[in-house]
Design an enzyme around this catalytic site. Structure first.
Site, mmCIF file in Angstrom:
data_model
loop_
_atom_site.group_PDB
_atom_site.id
_atom_site.type_symbol
_atom_site.label_atom_id
_atom_site.label_comp_id
_atom_site.label_asym_id
_atom_site.label_seq_id
_atom_site.Cartn_x
_atom_site.Cartn_y
_atom_site.Cartn_z
ATOM 1 N N LYS A 1 0.805 -1.224 0.000
ATOM 2 C CA LYS A 1 0.000 0.000 0.000
ATOM 3 C C LYS A 1 0.840 1.278 0.000
ATOM 4 O O LYS A 1 0.412 2.302 -0.559
ATOM 5 C CB LYS A 1 -0.961 0.002 1.192
ATOM 6 C CG LYS A 1 -2.048 -1.061 1.084
ATOM 7 C CD LYS A 1 -3.006 -1.008 2.260
ATOM 8 C CE LYS A 1 -4.059 -2.092 2.155
ATOM 9 N NZ LYS A 1 -5.059 -2.012 3.248
ATOM 10 N N ASP B 1 -9.787 2.640 2.227
ATOM 11 C CA ASP B 1 -9.784 1.992 3.543
ATOM 12 C C ASP B 1 -10.352 2.931 4.603
ATOM 13 O O ASP B 1 -11.061 2.495 5.516
ATOM 14 C CB ASP B 1 -8.366 1.594 3.943
ATOM 15 C CG ASP B 1 -7.907 0.311 3.291
ATOM 16 O OD1 ASP B 1 -8.766 -0.484 2.867
ATOM 17 O OD2 ASP B 1 -6.679 0.096 3.205
#
Length: 288
Positions: A66, A102
């Protein structure tokens, strides 16, 4: 021409994203195939080559890429830049644009499924990686008064705090502190002071070396505490099972996964995601 969306991570045998993303594309009559691209860090350039193909709409990004994926992208939106992690990539106008859904997924799951309002609350976050950054950002934006971040490498938690003080919480009420993730009396005292514990580490995840462990000693958990484990496979990790048995309120990472996936779907397609279908398919994939 069939279009493609990828899932980039390593390892990703545990992921059920294909099980609910593909039915979502099919339900909307979109000719899109959701593919798994299991690639180690040294092969991220392979993912970028695939993403730049005309037929590719974008990708999801999961552990451990990420943060590492960011230098490969043409642009990163302000939220993802502040968080320092990207989990969604959109291929548009011959550019790869990174964002972070997220944060959206965690905030939505906390509000809707855990029925927890972070404003004025104290929270302990275990881990300081990409997922933790999204969680801390959501909690700070939501008005949490104090967030204690514990990590095995305390410098990772310290770096997170330094980054966030210059970005997301410069004018907010939130206090951030860094701690060693260990079994010390100091950390135990923090658990006793907070209303919410969030595990963002892979401890307890299926197919991982620590699948049978809890990130915190199970006798530290108590009634009234809310325990949110971002791990969703298995549906009940050792920590969640112990928390439930001790009277705490528990939530696994499935709702967050679905909500962030729905937000990704909408970025790729420009259409409203069939969230309830995605949730149902995700539950089915876990045998629920």
């Amino acid at each position: 021409m069939t279009e493609v969306v990828g899932l980039i991570g390593f390892p990703i045998r545990h992921s059920i994203s294909p099980a609910f993303q593909q039915p979502a594309f099919d339900a909307e009559a979109l000719d899109v195939r959701y593919e798994v691209w299991e690639l180690p860090s040294e092969e991220l350039s392979v993912a970028i080559e695939r993403l730049n193909q005309p037929k590719c709409l974008g990708a999801n990004v999961t552990i451990p890429h990420k943060a590492a994926i960011i230098p490969y992208l043409d642009a990163v939106d302000a939220t993802a830049r502040a968080i320092g992690a990207v989990n969604t990539i959109v291929h548009r106008d011959e550019k790869l644009i990174g964002s972070n859904t997220d944060l959206i997924g965690f905030a939505e799951a906390l509000r809707r499924d855990a029925e927890f309002e972070p404003r004025g609350k104290r929270v302990l976050v275990c881990g300081a990686g990409g997922s933790a950054r999204a969680v801390v950002a959501a909690l700070a934006i939501g008005g949490a008064i104090k967030i204690d971040i514990c990590a095995r490498r305390i410098e990772q938690a310290t770096n997170l705090i330094v980054d966030f003080h210059g970005a997301l919480i410069a004018n907010g009420p939130t206090t951030l502190t860094a701690h060693q993730l260990d079994q010390s009396s100091t950390l135990k005292s923090l658990v006793e002071e907070v209303e919410l514990v969030v595990n963002t580490t892979p401890v307890g995840m299926l197919h991982r070396p620590e699948a049978d462990r809890s990130v915190l000693p199970i006798d530290w958990l108590y009634p009234g505490l809310v325990v949110f484990d971002l791990v969703y496979n298995p549906p009940e990790t050792p920590m969640l099972r112990a928390a439930r048995e001790r009277g705490a309120r528990t939530l696994n990472g499935l709702p967050m996964l679905v909500y962030q996936g729905a937000a990704s779907f909408e970025r790729w397609t420009g259409r409203k995601a069939p969230v309830e279908l995605m949730r149902r398919k995700a539950l089915e994939a876990l045998g629920g």
